[in-house]
Design an enzyme around this catalytic site. Structure first.
Site, PDB file in Angstrom:
ATOM      1  CG  ASP A  13       7.873  33.934  28.791  1.00 51.21           C
ATOM      2  OD1 ASP A  13       7.608  32.783  28.818  1.00 51.21           O
ATOM      3  OD2 ASP A  13       7.044  34.561  29.423  1.00 51.21           O
ATOM      4  CE  LYS A  16      13.257  29.697  30.190  1.00 49.02           C
ATOM      5  NZ  LYS A  16      12.475  30.846  30.107  1.00 49.02           N
ATOM      6  N   GLY A  40       6.447  27.597  28.826  1.00 45.95           N
ATOM      7  CA  GLY A  40       6.101  27.738  27.404  1.00 45.95           C
ATOM      8  C   GLY A  40       7.340  27.927  26.588  1.00 45.95           C
ATOM      9  CG  HIS A  41      10.508  26.353  26.846  1.00 42.30           C
ATOM     10  ND1 HIS A  41      11.491  25.247  27.327  1.00 42.30           N
ATOM     11  CD2 HIS A  41      10.142  27.417  27.789  1.00 42.30           C
ATOM     12  CE1 HIS A  41      11.267  25.999  28.737  1.00 42.30           C
ATOM     13  NE2 HIS A  41      10.860  26.929  28.962  1.00 42.30           N
ATOM     14  CD  GLN A 222       9.176  27.791  35.252  1.00 41.61           C
ATOM     15  OE1 GLN A 222       9.885  26.919  35.874  1.00 41.61           O
ATOM     16  NE2 GLN A 222       8.254  27.484  34.322  1.00 41.61           N
TER      17      GLN A 222
HETATM   18  P1  GDP Z   1      10.985  30.752  26.625  1.00 41.22           P
HETATM   19  O1  GDP Z   1       9.967  30.444  27.290  1.00 41.22           O
HETATM   20  O2  GDP Z   1      12.119  31.181  27.311  1.00 41.22           O
HETATM   21  O3  GDP Z   1      11.488  29.421  25.562  1.00 41.22           O
HETATM   22  O4  GDP Z   1      10.593  31.758  25.647  1.00 41.22           O
HETATM   23  P2  GDP Z   1       9.090  31.764  24.937  1.00 41.22           P
HETATM   24  O5  GDP Z   1       8.998  31.003  24.021  1.00 41.22           O
HETATM   25  O6  GDP Z   1       7.983  31.906  26.039  1.00 41.22           O
HETATM   26  O7  GDP Z   1       9.186  33.468  24.546  1.00 41.22           O
HETATM   27  C1  GDP Z   1      10.095  33.777  23.439  1.00 41.22           C
HETATM   28  C2  GDP Z   1       9.076  34.381  22.204  1.00 41.22           C
HETATM   29  O8  GDP Z   1      10.214  35.099  21.518  1.00 41.22           O
HETATM   30  C3  GDP Z   1       8.736  33.281  21.265  1.00 41.22           C
HETATM   31  O9  GDP Z   1       7.588  33.747  20.748  1.00 41.22           O
HETATM   32  C4  GDP Z   1       9.871  33.248  20.189  1.00 41.22           C
HETATM   33  O10 GDP Z   1       9.529  32.739  18.810  1.00 41.22           O
HETATM   34  C5  GDP Z   1      10.236  34.578  20.209  1.00 41.22           C
HETATM   35  N1  GDP Z   1      11.856  35.017  19.794  1.00 41.22           N
HETATM   36  C6  GDP Z   1      12.714  34.344  20.208  1.00 41.22           C
HETATM   37  N2  GDP Z   1      14.012  34.704  19.765  1.00 41.22           N
HETATM   38  C7  GDP Z   1      13.363  35.806  18.940  1.00 41.22           C
HETATM   39  C8  GDP Z   1      14.061  36.542  18.084  1.00 41.22           C
HETATM   40  O11 GDP Z   1      15.515  36.756  18.087  1.00 41.22           O
HETATM   41  N3  GDP Z   1      13.667  37.678  17.536  1.00 41.22           N
HETATM   42  C9  GDP Z   1      12.029  37.729  17.648  1.00 41.22           C
HETATM   43  N4  GDP Z   1      11.537  38.945  16.890  1.00 41.22           N
HETATM   44  N5  GDP Z   1      11.369  36.933  18.422  1.00 41.22           N
HETATM   45  C10 GDP Z   1      12.020  35.877  19.035  1.00 41.22           C
HETATM   46  P1  IMO Z   2       9.152  29.869  30.547  1.00 38.56           P
HETATM   47  O1  IMO Z   2      10.037  28.704  30.962  1.00 38.56           O
HETATM   48  C1  IMO Z   2       7.379  33.376  32.436  1.00 38.56           C
HETATM   49  C2  IMO Z   2       5.414  32.938  36.213  1.00 38.56           C
HETATM   50  C3  IMO Z   2       4.005  33.112  36.486  1.00 38.56           C
HETATM   51  C4  IMO Z   2       3.771  33.659  37.685  1.00 38.56           C
HETATM   52  C5  IMO Z   2       5.097  32.923  38.617  1.00 38.56           C
HETATM   53  C6  IMO Z   2       4.503  31.854  39.404  1.00 38.56           C
HETATM   54  O2  IMO Z   2       8.302  29.836  29.710  1.00 38.56           O
HETATM   55  O3  IMO Z   2       9.956  31.049  30.798  1.00 38.56           O
HETATM   56  P2  IMO Z   2       3.769  29.431  38.788  1.00 38.56           P
HETATM   57  O4  IMO Z   2       2.507  28.808  37.746  1.00 38.56           O
HETATM   58  O5  IMO Z   2       4.874  28.822  38.119  1.00 38.56           O
HETATM   59  O6  IMO Z   2       3.213  29.214  40.155  1.00 38.56           O
HETATM   60  O7  IMO Z   2       3.635  30.850  38.439  1.00 38.56           O
HETATM   61  O8  IMO Z   2       5.886  32.701  37.592  1.00 38.56           O
HETATM   62  N1  IMO Z   2       5.773  32.062  35.419  1.00 38.56           N
HETATM   63  C7  IMO Z   2       6.472  32.418  34.358  1.00 38.56           C
HETATM   64  N2  IMO Z   2       6.570  33.433  33.676  1.00 38.56           N
HETATM   65  N3  IMO Z   2       7.695  32.318  31.771  1.00 38.56           N
HETATM   66  C8  IMO Z   2       7.624  30.943  32.442  1.00 38.56           C
HETATM   67  O9  IMO Z   2       8.022  29.874  32.032  1.00 38.56           O
HETATM   68  C9  IMO Z   2       6.784  30.814  33.600  1.00 38.56           C
HETATM   69  N4  IMO Z   2       6.495  30.098  34.544  1.00 38.56           N
HETATM   70  C10 IMO Z   2       5.912  30.754  35.508  1.00 38.56           C
HETATM   71  O10 IMO Z   2       3.415  34.083  35.412  1.00 38.56           O
HETATM   72  O11 IMO Z   2       4.156  34.978  37.734  1.00 38.56           O
HETATM   73 MG    MG Z   3       7.943  30.901  27.790  1.00 37.63          MG
END
Ligand code: GDP
Ligand code: IMO
Ligand code: MG
Length: 427
Positions: A13, A16, A40-41, A222
């Site tokens: 999270d 990416k 979840g991206h 991840q």
């Molecule tokens: P990923 O799994 O690595 O793609 O990241 P996620 O989407 O799960 O979580 C990143 C969260 O941070 C999302 O809600 C994005 O909209 C938010 N986000 C990303 N970059 C920024 C930033 O520079 N500032 C703020 N405030 N939010 C951001």
């Molecule tokens: P993105 O791509 C954050 C975590 C779960 C749990 C562990 C194992 O959005 O960064 P699983 O269901 O994969 O067997 O769970 O990994 N986890 C993540 N945490 N971002 C993710 O993906 C994750 N995918 C799995 O919360 O701790």
């Molecule tokens: Mg994510």
């Protein structure tokens, strides 16, 4: 033409998806190489939020996407996601998406096993309950089903029966009913004609892309600390999240993956259980969660929050082969009087500068924190390094120094162009 691999450098999270979307402007193809719909991206484009789980993050720009053999693919989840995208005006057709024939299938039985395993663990992992771990277990156990099996219904039935027979003993041992063949088999057969047009030889497409000088972005899901080899085992996911996974998970030669861009927040979060040395319970961890919107994209779970751990980030950068860093969410630190970096650990009172291997030792670590002055005012949407408060610059430079990797980008808001670019990640 140069390629880039995007790797989560912390516990996931990091942002990416938005970094991949940004890179996709200058890329020809985006390829997912690991994980499944546990990811979840999030992309925010002109106020519209897109949440992707299985689809490569280039689809929102209409860039061709590939799903590699390293991905665990739930066909039901994929079709649902394609439907959600269509409702938002993004058409995902076989012209823009191809899936590797050899990607592992995630099935309803895997979800049932995931839930049962979590229930029986003395210390649950806090998985996403999507069935990802059990699907990879079946893959390495050599009984898994793969996307190409959807093309042969008679054999599919036999393989599924064998897989269920294997798991029946385990279910019975727990006093549970064995998982039934139906309606899983009929559902798979019904979904097959919708999935098969997307299926192709991803390795060959990547080879053609290379020969014709196309630029490829490899999208990791991840992160290093969730990697099955390099993460905080057993509190990890079940795939190879690092740059090496981009090669084994797509069929491209390791020498061709290109530069590795590690993505890290300027603070830290983790979802699920497991050690987190720099975690802050109570304020200001709660403030980070509120301001950063730190809730899981898929599961809605509150993310644990804390300060950036430079020891973790340095070690992760080495094992993941990270060449450059993208630091995200700088704006979330706006208004803090003090911000901190974890710059060392105390293990039973002795200072160390590495992450120990065992979970028990990781749980006993105490963070050595270094304080930095915060800043007044907003960095939100800042696009020039020179416009940042000097305290923010000092923090970024300290991170770069401690981690020993150059910072190529800093993001200052969730919108696509809320970013400061210091160096192009493409060579
Ligand atoms: P990923 O799994 O690595 O793609 O990241 P996620 O989407 O799960 O979580 C990143 C969260 O941070 C999302 O809600 C994005 O909209 C938010 N986000 C990303 N970059 C920024 C930033 O520079 N500032 C703020 N405030 N939010 C951001
Ligand atoms: P993105 O791509 C954050 C975590 C779960 C749990 C562990 C194992 O959005 O960064 P699983 O269901 O994969 O067997 O769970 O990994 N986890 C993540 N945490 N971002 C993710 O993906 C994750 N995918 C799995 O919360 O701790
Ligand atoms: Mg994510």
């Amino acid at each position: 033409m140069s390629n880039v691999v995007v790797v989560g450098a912390q516990w996931g999270d990091e942002g990416k998806g938005r970094i991949v979307d940004w890179l996709a402007e200058k890329a020809d193809i985006v390829v997912r190489y690991n994980g499944g719909h546990n990811a979840g991206h999030t992309l925010v484009v002109d106020g519209q939020t897109y949440k992707l789980a299985l689809l490569p993050s280039g689809v929102v720009r209409g860039k061709p996407g590939l799903i590699g053999n390293g991905v665990a693919l739930d066909p039901e989840a994929l079709l649902a996601e394609i439907g959600r995208m269509a409702a938002m005006g993004i058409r995902v057709t076989p012209e823009v998406l191809q899936i590797a024939e050899t990607a592992t299938l995630v099935l309803p039985v895997h979800r049932a096993i995931d839930a049962a395993q979590e229930r029986m663990r003395a210390k649950p992992i806090g998985t996403t309950l999507r069935g990802i771990g059990p699907a990879y277990e079946d893959k390495v156990g050599r009984r898994g089903l793969r996307v190409c099996d959807l093309a042969e219904p008679a054999l599919l039935a036999q393989k599924l029966e064998a897989l269920l027979a294997h798991h029946a003993a385990w279910f019975r041992g727990l006093g549970l009913e064995p998982f039934p063949l139906e309606p899983m088999l009929s559902d798979l057969i019904a979904m097959a004609p919708k999935i098969l047009p997307f299926v192709g030889r991803v390795w060959e497409q990547l080879d053609h892309a290379h020969s014709s000088g196309k630029r490829v972005v490899f999208e990791g899901s991840q992160a290093v600390m969730l990697d099955v080899d390099w993460g905080s085992y057993p509190y990890v996911t079940s795939s190879s999240t690092i740059a090496a996974g981009a090669a084994s998970g797509t069929g491209i030669a390791p020498s061709r993956v290109g530069r590795v861009l590690g993505v890290s927040k300027v603070y830290a979060t983790r979802v699920g259980e497991g050690p987190f040395t720099s975690e802050v319970t109570g304020a200001p961890g709660d403030v980070l969660r509120q301001r950063g919107g730190e809730y899981g994209v898929n599961t809605g779970r509150p993310r644990r929050c804390g300060w950036l751990d430079t020891v973790q980030l340095r070690q992760s950068s080495k094992v993941a082969g990270i060449d450059l860093l993208a630091l995200t969410k700088l704006d979330v630190l706006d208004g803090f009087e003090s911000v901190y970096l974890c710059v060392g650990y105390l293990l039973d009172g002795v200072r160390i500068d590495y992450m120990p291997a065992t979970s028990a030792e990781q749980q006993r670590l105490e963070p050595v924190l270094q304080r930095f002055d915060g800043w007044d005012g907003s960095t939100r949407g800042t696009r020039a390094y020179g416009d940042l408060p000097k305290q923010a610059v000092a923090l970024i430079e300290a991170i770069q120094r401690e981690v020993g990797v150059p910072v190529a980008m800093v993001t200052t808001g969730p919108e696509r162009d809320d970013a400061i670019v210091l160096q192009s990640p493409f060579a």
